[in-house]
Design an enzyme around this catalytic site. Sequence first.
Site, short mmCIF file in Angstrom:
data_model
loop_
_atom_site.label_atom_id
_atom_site.label_comp_id
_atom_site.label_asym_id
_atom_site.label_seq_id
_atom_site.Cartn_x
_atom_site.Cartn_y
_atom_site.Cartn_z
N GLY A 17 -44.64 25.09 -11.54
CA GLY A 17 -44.65 25.12 -10.15
C GLY A 17 -43.45 23.97 -10.26
O GLY A 17 -43.17 23.14 -10.61
N ALA B 226 -41.12 19.55 -9.85
CA ALA B 226 -42.13 20.86 -10.67
C ALA B 226 -43.19 19.73 -10.96
O ALA B 226 -43.14 18.87 -10.70
CB ALA B 226 -40.71 20.53 -11.93
N ASP B 227 -43.84 20.25 -11.56
CA ASP B 227 -45.19 19.70 -11.51
C ASP B 227 -46.37 20.50 -13.13
O ASP B 227 -45.46 22.37 -12.33
CB ASP B 227 -45.95 19.33 -10.64
CG ASP B 227 -47.45 19.01 -11.24
OD1 ASP B 227 -47.68 17.64 -10.95
OD2 ASP B 227 -48.60 19.37 -11.30
N THR B 228 -46.59 20.30 -14.09
CA THR B 228 -47.09 21.42 -15.02
C THR B 228 -48.63 21.18 -15.10
O THR B 228 -48.81 19.87 -15.18
CB THR B 228 -46.19 20.82 -16.34
OG1 THR B 228 -45.05 21.21 -15.98
CG2 THR B 228 -46.74 21.62 -17.47
#
Length: 205
Positions: free
Chosen positions: A112, A75-77
Amino acid sequence: MKSILLDYELLLGSASPRRHELLYLMNLPYRVVKLHVDESYPPELVRQEIPEYLSRKKALAYFKNLHPNEILITADTIVWHKDHPLEKPRKREEAIEMLRELSCQWHQVYTGVTLSHPKLQTTFSVCTDVFFEQLNDEEIEFYVDDYKPFDKAGSYGMQEWLGIVKVREIKGSYTNVVGLPTAEVYKNLKQFIALIRNLKDEEAE
């Protein structure tokens, strides 16, 4: 809830303590794997395209090591404000300027998430709108100096002092702002496992 993972081991490709805690609170057993990824991305990407791209890039870094009984979550924010991303600050002054920019403003937090299996991969994203009350310089400098948010997009943690006392309103998932949209992860993970099992059954016929 652990029954949804029958026959599969869940891997979390993240060093984020917030994502570790959220996945733990979901009552899903998992194992952390270390990833070394350059988090650059094409400059033409905007909004959710950025964390979706980076979550796939993180998955690619481990993909060749995935076994048939493993499912990887990456994930990435990012924080998005007025048509540009606010990424992790590199120094104190940058963090202070980011928070000044967010004062009395709505901004968006995009996460994501990519689910990966040797035979299947899917990516989705979630957006949450966040509104900060007015932030004065004394409050900003206190937060930056005491909490050192240099590992956080937008220079703040929703679960820390600034988020607790200064976020007036959010529209959407709270856990998404913390770093992992747990309700969407849970729903997509169940669907993902069902698809893997269908593929397995089709191959066995």
